[in-house]
Design an enzyme around this catalytic site. Sequence first.
Site, short mmCIF file in Angstrom:
data_model
loop_
_atom_site.label_atom_id
_atom_site.label_comp_id
_atom_site.label_asym_id
_atom_site.label_seq_id
_atom_site.Cartn_x
_atom_site.Cartn_y
_atom_site.Cartn_z
CB ALA A 175 30.30 44.29 -8.94
CG HIS B 36 30.44 37.12 -6.40
ND1 HIS B 36 31.02 38.36 -6.58
CD2 HIS B 36 29.37 37.33 -5.59
CE1 HIS B 36 30.33 39.28 -5.93
NE2 HIS B 36 29.33 38.69 -5.31
CG ASP C 109 27.41 40.07 2.99
OD1 ASP C 109 27.64 41.22 3.38
OD2 ASP C 109 27.70 39.67 1.84
CB SER D 75 30.62 44.33 -5.37
OG SER D 75 30.38 42.95 -5.52
O1 PAF Z 1 24.64 39.50 -0.77
C1 PAF Z 1 24.12 39.95 -1.80
O2 PAF Z 1 24.76 40.15 -2.83
C2 PAF Z 1 22.62 40.26 -1.80
O3 PAF Z 1 22.21 40.73 -0.54
C3 PAF Z 1 21.74 39.08 -2.26
C4 PAF Z 1 21.85 37.89 -1.31
C5 PAF Z 1 22.16 38.66 -3.66
C6 PAF Z 1 20.28 39.52 -2.30
O4 PAF Z 1 20.09 40.59 -3.17
#
Ligand code: PAF
Length: 280
Positions: free
Chosen positions: A32, A37, A152, A188
């Site tokens: 997503a 990203h 995060d 997402s």
């Molecule tokens: O942040 C995320 O998208 C997920 O926690 C990760 C780091 C890809 C691990 O699944």
Amino acid sequence: MLIYKKAKDFISYLHKNRSLSKSIGFVPTMGALHAGHTSLIKKAKLENDISICSIFINPSQFNQKTDFEKYPITTDKDIEILCSVNCDVLYLPSVEDIYPNGWESNSKIDIGYLATKWEGKFRPGHFDGVVQIVNLFLELIQPNKLYLGQKDFQQCAVIKKLINIQKYPIVVDICETIREADGLAMSSRNARLNSADRQVALCLYNTLCFIKNNFQVKSNETLVEEAKTFFIGNNHVKLEYICIVDRDSLEELSSTKENAVALVVAWIGEVRLIDNMLLN
Ligand code: PAF
């Protein structure tokens, strides 16, 4: 862009390129994909010989089955996006490939207190799953650089700790949160907000700005109490926590103003949103 679904083929690609001393920049994702990203992938591409992105919706990190089931899957669009930023490799494994014997069977790496507070408290087991999958990917890919989004914040701290414990020679680059024009942190999960809730969701960013703007003139305790009022009066909003903590230890700061970050998590309707802001 090369797409690998099976670890076996991917491993021989990695072997070949490692023997040619190619540097690897890695961006782990759950798909997503959005501008947050792509900013990481562009950086990985710029700073390394090879950019690798993984898309894997990791079941072991969801502490709520419904959240896992509702997680958006947009693989075709994701592939288009990755091609548009010239990502070199996509690793797109299946759950069976990653966890042939189920995910409960993998041994756990103990991250300690960083994984048990805040998100760890509200999402028990979440970081066990994150650590499990990220460790698996890092062992496989052995990147030179790992790119993570600051959104995060605690996840970044946990992954840095993992790399430290495992003594992996990997540089971690925490990249700033990419926001929509009005300030909402890209996520997402935003795709699951209806248009009314999309507006309401701005309360996370507005609260963080309030804390930052008043950080030098009010006590931390007063700021947190006043910030909570941003979440009152709308039954679509439920604050989970808001706090001012030390960036490294994630311990709550009662009076200190150094090295501070504000963390906030709230439910907007059925969507759990997370954000943070560095305060100095
Ligand atoms: O942040 C995320 O998208 C997920 O926690 C990760 C780091 C890809 C691990 O699944």
